[in-house]
Design a protein around this motif. Structure first.
Motif, PDB file in Angstrom:
ATOM      1  N   PRO A 166      20.200 -10.636 -10.573  1.00 24.40           N
ATOM      2  CA  PRO A 166      19.026 -10.877  -9.726  1.00 24.40           C
ATOM      3  C   PRO A 166      18.767  -9.677  -8.805  1.00 24.40           C
ATOM      4  O   PRO A 166      19.681  -9.136  -8.201  1.00 24.40           O
ATOM      5  CB  PRO A 166      19.408 -12.115  -8.914  1.00 24.40           C
ATOM      6  N   SER A 193      16.784 -26.479 -12.457  1.00 24.00           N
ATOM      7  CA  SER A 193      16.661 -25.346 -13.361  1.00 24.00           C
ATOM      8  C   SER A 193      15.466 -24.479 -12.973  1.00 24.00           C
ATOM      9  O   SER A 193      15.413 -23.311 -13.285  1.00 24.00           O
ATOM     10  CB  SER A 193      16.521 -25.825 -14.803  1.00 24.00           C
ATOM     11  N   THR A 207      16.915 -15.853  -9.577  1.00 24.68           N
ATOM     12  CA  THR A 207      18.199 -16.064  -8.911  1.00 24.68           C
ATOM     13  C   THR A 207      19.359 -16.150  -9.890  1.00 24.68           C
ATOM     14  O   THR A 207      20.500 -16.338  -9.471  1.00 24.68           O
ATOM     15  CB  THR A 207      18.145 -17.361  -8.069  1.00 24.68           C
ATOM     16  N   SER A 208      19.066 -16.034 -11.187  1.00 21.62           N
ATOM     17  CA  SER A 208      20.101 -16.052 -12.222  1.00 21.62           C
ATOM     18  C   SER A 208      20.029 -14.755 -13.019  1.00 21.62           C
ATOM     19  O   SER A 208      18.980 -14.109 -13.052  1.00 21.62           O
ATOM     20  CB  SER A 208      19.894 -17.226 -13.185  1.00 21.62           C
ATOM     21  N   ASN A 265      14.397  -8.202 -12.402  1.00 17.82           N
ATOM     22  CA  ASN A 265      14.717  -9.625 -12.414  1.00 17.82           C
ATOM     23  C   ASN A 265      14.447 -10.168 -11.021  1.00 17.82           C
ATOM     24  O   ASN A 265      15.210  -9.925 -10.093  1.00 17.82           O
ATOM     25  CB  ASN A 265      16.182  -9.850 -12.803  1.00 17.82           C
ATOM     26  N   ALA A 281      16.924 -22.094 -10.173  1.00 15.94           N
ATOM     27  CA  ALA A 281      18.015 -21.227 -10.609  1.00 15.94           C
ATOM     28  C   ALA A 281      17.653 -20.598 -11.951  1.00 15.94           C
ATOM     29  O   ALA A 281      18.246 -20.900 -12.969  1.00 15.94           O
ATOM     30  CB  ALA A 281      19.314 -22.017 -10.711  1.00 15.94           C
ATOM     31  N   GLN A 282      16.637 -19.750 -11.941  1.00 13.03           N
ATOM     32  CA  GLN A 282      16.208 -19.117 -13.180  1.00 13.03           C
ATOM     33  C   GLN A 282      16.031 -17.625 -12.983  1.00 13.03           C
ATOM     34  O   GLN A 282      15.779 -17.156 -11.886  1.00 13.03           O
ATOM     35  CB  GLN A 282      14.891 -19.701 -13.664  1.00 13.03           C
ATOM     36  N   ALA A 283      16.122 -16.923 -14.088  1.00 14.93           N
ATOM     37  CA  ALA A 283      15.786 -15.513 -14.099  1.00 14.93           C
ATOM     38  C   ALA A 283      14.262 -15.403 -14.167  1.00 14.93           C
ATOM     39  O   ALA A 283      13.600 -16.280 -14.702  1.00 14.93           O
ATOM     40  CB  ALA A 283      16.418 -14.846 -15.311  1.00 14.93           C
ATOM     41  N   GLU A 294      20.280 -28.317  -6.913  1.00 14.03           N
ATOM     42  CA  GLU A 294      19.588 -27.147  -7.433  1.00 14.03           C
ATOM     43  C   GLU A 294      19.064 -27.450  -8.826  1.00 14.03           C
ATOM     44  O   GLU A 294      19.789 -27.918  -9.684  1.00 14.03           O
ATOM     45  CB  GLU A 294      20.543 -25.954  -7.468  1.00 14.03           C
ATOM     46  N   ASN A 346      15.573 -15.219 -21.254  1.00  9.08           N
ATOM     47  CA  ASN A 346      15.898 -16.495 -20.620  1.00  9.08           C
ATOM     48  C   ASN A 346      15.108 -16.676 -19.318  1.00  9.08           C
ATOM     49  O   ASN A 346      15.407 -17.545 -18.522  1.00  9.08           O
ATOM     50  CB  ASN A 346      17.402 -16.593 -20.339  1.00  9.08           C
TER      51      ASN A 346
END
Length: 154
Positions: A100, A37, A74-75, A71, A40-42, A35, A129
């Protein structure tokens, strides 16, 4: 001819090709344990990025609008900082993470008495973020002085 000058571009291309080959292609899901970055980010998205107050009385009091956001990542999403384009705007937001798929609000208070009458278009920058880091929303309208209108008619 200097062999370093010839080898440097070659080594750079080789490195770039190796790194690019290890990334999953667009639309392709990374394999288990890979995975990135990017995945796996907002992701901050405002439901309504612009709000128009319309024509308002300049001395009629403060105006409030709540911008709703979601959001889509996924974070968890965290709003870090909000910068307004003038002292006539105040921003209120929670620093709690937004899960999320969940929603949050950014409350903006516009104080028209601090500005001259006329058309206004104010910018609010939201840092988080989220992928991309910065999002901009705006408020606009037209503030009028009814006292001036009555004086001019007499």
């Amino acid at each position: 001819m200097n062999t370093r000058l010839i080898l440097l571009p070659f080594v750079g291309c080789l490195l770039f090709t190796t790194v690019a080959a290890q990334r999953p292609k667009r639309g392709e899901k990374p394999s288990a344990g890979q995975e990135t970055s990017e995945t796996a980010q907002a992701r901050l998205r405002f439901v309504e990025p612009t709000f128009d107050f319309g024509t308002i009385e300049r001395r009629g009091g403060d105006l409030i609008h709540e911008f709703e956001f979601v959001n889509e990542g996924t974070s968890p999403l965290v709003l870090v900082r909000v910068i307004t384009s003038c002292s006539c705007l105040k921003a209120h937001f929670s620093k709690r993470p937004v899960a999320p798929g969940e929603r949050g609000t950014l409350r903006i208070t516009y104080e028209p008495h601090k500005r001259e009458p006329g058309v206004f278009n104010k910018v609010i920058q939201i840092y988080s973020n989220s992928a991309g880091g910065r999002v901009v929303v705006t408020v606009q309208g037209n503030s009028v002085d009814t006292d001036r209108k009555t004086k001019n008619r007499n």
